[in-house]
Scaffold this motif. Sequence first.
Motif: not given
Length: 73
Positions: A2-3, A6, A11, A13, A32, A34-39
């Motif tokens: 998913s990362a 495009e 996602f 969680h 988490l 700002d609404g994003c996960y680091a890969v």
Amino acid sequence: MSAVAENFLIFEHQLAENELYKDIMIGAHPPLIDGCYAVPDVPGAGMTLNDDVVQAHPWRVLAPDMIRDSRLG
């Protein structure tokens, strides 16, 4: 995957609202921000299942009144 997709949108969680989740999942839980996960630089999400805890809590069928909220009709 998913990362790098495009056109990926959502996602789902588990947010660990159950204390058992923290015992079942081993490894660093991705923050988490700002609404994003680091890969992560490890396979998957960087977590694995604790098989001993999973086996200690086998799946079971719940009675209908345990999973239905009467307020929802």
